[in-house]
Design an enzyme around this catalytic site. Structure first.
Site, PDB file in Angstrom:
ATOM      1  CG  ASN A  68      -1.906   1.120   1.249  1.00  0.00           C
ATOM      2  OD1 ASN A  68      -1.871   2.008   0.407  1.00  0.00           O
ATOM      3  ND2 ASN A  68      -2.802   1.104   2.220  1.00  0.00           N
ATOM      4  NE  ARG A  70      -6.644   0.963   0.311  1.00  0.00           N
ATOM      5  CZ  ARG A  70      -6.822   1.899   1.206  1.00  0.00           C
ATOM      6  NH1 ARG A  70      -5.822   2.290   1.970  1.00  0.00           N
ATOM      7  NH2 ARG A  70      -8.003   2.466   1.348  1.00  0.00           N
ATOM      8  CG  HIS A 121     -13.307   2.570   3.467  1.00  0.00           C
ATOM      9  ND1 HIS A 121     -14.039   3.524   4.147  1.00  0.00           N
ATOM     10  CD2 HIS A 121     -12.010   2.834   3.746  1.00  0.00           C
ATOM     11  CE1 HIS A 121     -13.219   4.326   4.798  1.00  0.00           C
ATOM     12  NE2 HIS A 121     -11.978   3.932   4.563  1.00  0.00           N
ATOM     13  NE  ARG A 155     -10.406  11.478   5.026  1.00  0.00           N
ATOM     14  CZ  ARG A 155     -10.397  10.243   4.537  1.00  0.00           C
ATOM     15  NH1 ARG A 155     -11.307   9.880   3.653  1.00  0.00           N
ATOM     16  NH2 ARG A 155      -9.506   9.377   4.951  1.00  0.00           N
ATOM     17  CD  GLU A 182      -9.317  -1.845   4.514  1.00  0.00           C
ATOM     18  OE1 GLU A 182      -9.573  -1.073   3.577  1.00  0.00           O
ATOM     19  OE2 GLU A 182      -8.888  -1.464   5.623  1.00  0.00           O
TER      20      GLU A 182
END
Length: 400
Positions: free
Chosen positions: A11, A89, A177, A238, A382
């Site tokens: 990632n 990813r 996601h 956020r 994940e």
């Protein structure tokens, strides 16, 4: 050398490279770690396995040297001959990719073309792929966060703006996601004994980044994140949903530029902005219990927005079997789950207090009373999903 083929999951971020190594008979990594502060002084790489964690300085603060450090660790463990594939990813696949894909020169070109949709995420992901391809002559697979949501219908992904903006610039909701929502959906069906061909779930992935998704028979049909990961739920830093008119007003009153707005909405808002204390939910829960008004307000807004979106997503389904919590907050905050489930009473949910308190630290199970629908906790994975897709496309395992 291990007996089983191994998959390296990467990632790549703008200043980091996270990695994990899987032998395909087990869901937990043999080795994981993080190269941090890439591009800056003091860059390091950490390695973590069952025996503990070690940290080393990098010779140079680049993605190439970070990957070289990982490969040196492979050689030291006599794993080099066992590495069979690499999974990457990738945050944004636009409309082009509806599933994971083997990396080819054409795929790299297409991902670079999509980069304006995710300027902070896709360029370092493509860089990580190019670096890895130059060093590892094995199959490479791109696993895209947006791919799972390509089953969402136009009624859910179109914004009510001129259609030319969608046709010419790709302005629409994409969702993110995806690997987490896909993994948790499959796990929930197994755990709850649901019919794979006849079930409806709302999954709430709650962490520093947060999103919720409606899943019908294993397919995403609606989600909270939009063209970018900024839309939807309140997150660590956020804002989630905000009236665009408020931003127009602020721009006119303050003279802020687009970069200022970007910083405001992505880095200074969310739990941090509301609490004026922290973006860490654990810290906020402790402060709220001690009477900190800002922390209390932040948690209340977080849960209110979450419950409202879960209710809305439930209306995208013909049936609702379960609301599933996952992610760092969803898996470990009994307080947030309790607050949320109590607000979801109109959906027929009733909290089992004792079960809810038990579901922390990787525990999975039902936290509600009664039959359907239920509230449940499932731990996401994940990286394992990326490793599984990679192994399948590389021909190491059969399709699951």
């Amino acid at each position: 050398m291990t007996e089983s083929p191994m998959v390296l999951v990467i990632n790549s971020g703008s200043s980091s490279l996270k990695f994990a190594v899987y032998a395909m008979e087990r869901r937990h990594p043999l080795l994981s770690g993080l190269a941090d502060r890439l591009g800056l002084e003091g860059a390091t790489v950490s390695f973590k396995d069952e025996s503990g964690k070690t940290v080393r300085d990098l010779k140079e603060p680049t993605h190439a040297y970070a990957l070289d450090a990982v490969l040196e660790e492979f050689a030291a463990r006599d794993w080099s001959g066992s590495l069979a594939a690499v999974g990457h990813r990738v945050v944004h696949g636009g409309e082009r990719f509806s599933s994971s894909v083997l990396v080819t020169p054409d795929v790299l070109v297409e991902l670079e073309a999509i980069s304006p949709l995710a300027p902070l995420h896709n360029p370092p992901a493509v860089l990580g792929m190019r670096v890895a391809l130059a060093r590892l002559a094995v199959p490479h697979v791109a696993v895209l966060d947006t791919a799972f949501h390509q089953s969402i219908p136009p009624s859910a992904y179109l914004y009510a703006v001129p259609m030319a903006l969608y046709r010419d610039y790709g302005v629409r909701r994409y969702g993110f996601h995806g690997a987490s929502h896909r993994f948790v959906a499959g796990e929930a069906v197994e755990m709850l004994g649901l019919d794979r061909a006849g079930h409806g779930l709302v999954i709430a992935h709650l962490g520093n980044g947060a999103s919720a998704t409606a899943v019908l028979n294993g397919r995403s049909v609606d989600t909270t994140m939009g063209m970018t990961p900024l839309e939807g739920l309140v997150m660590g830093t956020r804002s989630g949903d905000i009236d665009p008119g408020a931003l127009i007003y602020l721009a006119r009153r303050t003279g802020w530029k687009w970069d200022d707005m970007d910083t405001l909405l992505n880095r200074r808002s969310g739990l941090l902005g509301l609490s004026e204390l922290s973006n860490d939910c654990r810290e906020l829960e402790a402060a709220a219990s001690s009477g900190h008004a800002g922390a209390q307000a932040a948690l209340e807004v977080f849960v209110h927005r979450l419950a409202r979106h879960i209710g809305g997503l439930a209306m995208s389904l013909p049936r609702l079997d379960a609301v599933v919590f996952t992610g760092g907050i969803g898996e470990n905050s009994a307080r947030i789950r309790s607050m949320a489930v109590r607000r979801l009473k109109p959906l027929g949910l009733s909290l089992d207090e004792q079960a809810n308190l038990r579901m922390v630290g990787g525990a999975a199970g039902i936290i509600s009373e009664g039959n359907r629908p239920v509230a449940a906790v499932v731990s996401t994975n994940e990286e394992w999903m990326i490793a599984r897709d990679t192994a399948e496309l590389a021909g190491l395992t059969r399709s699951q």
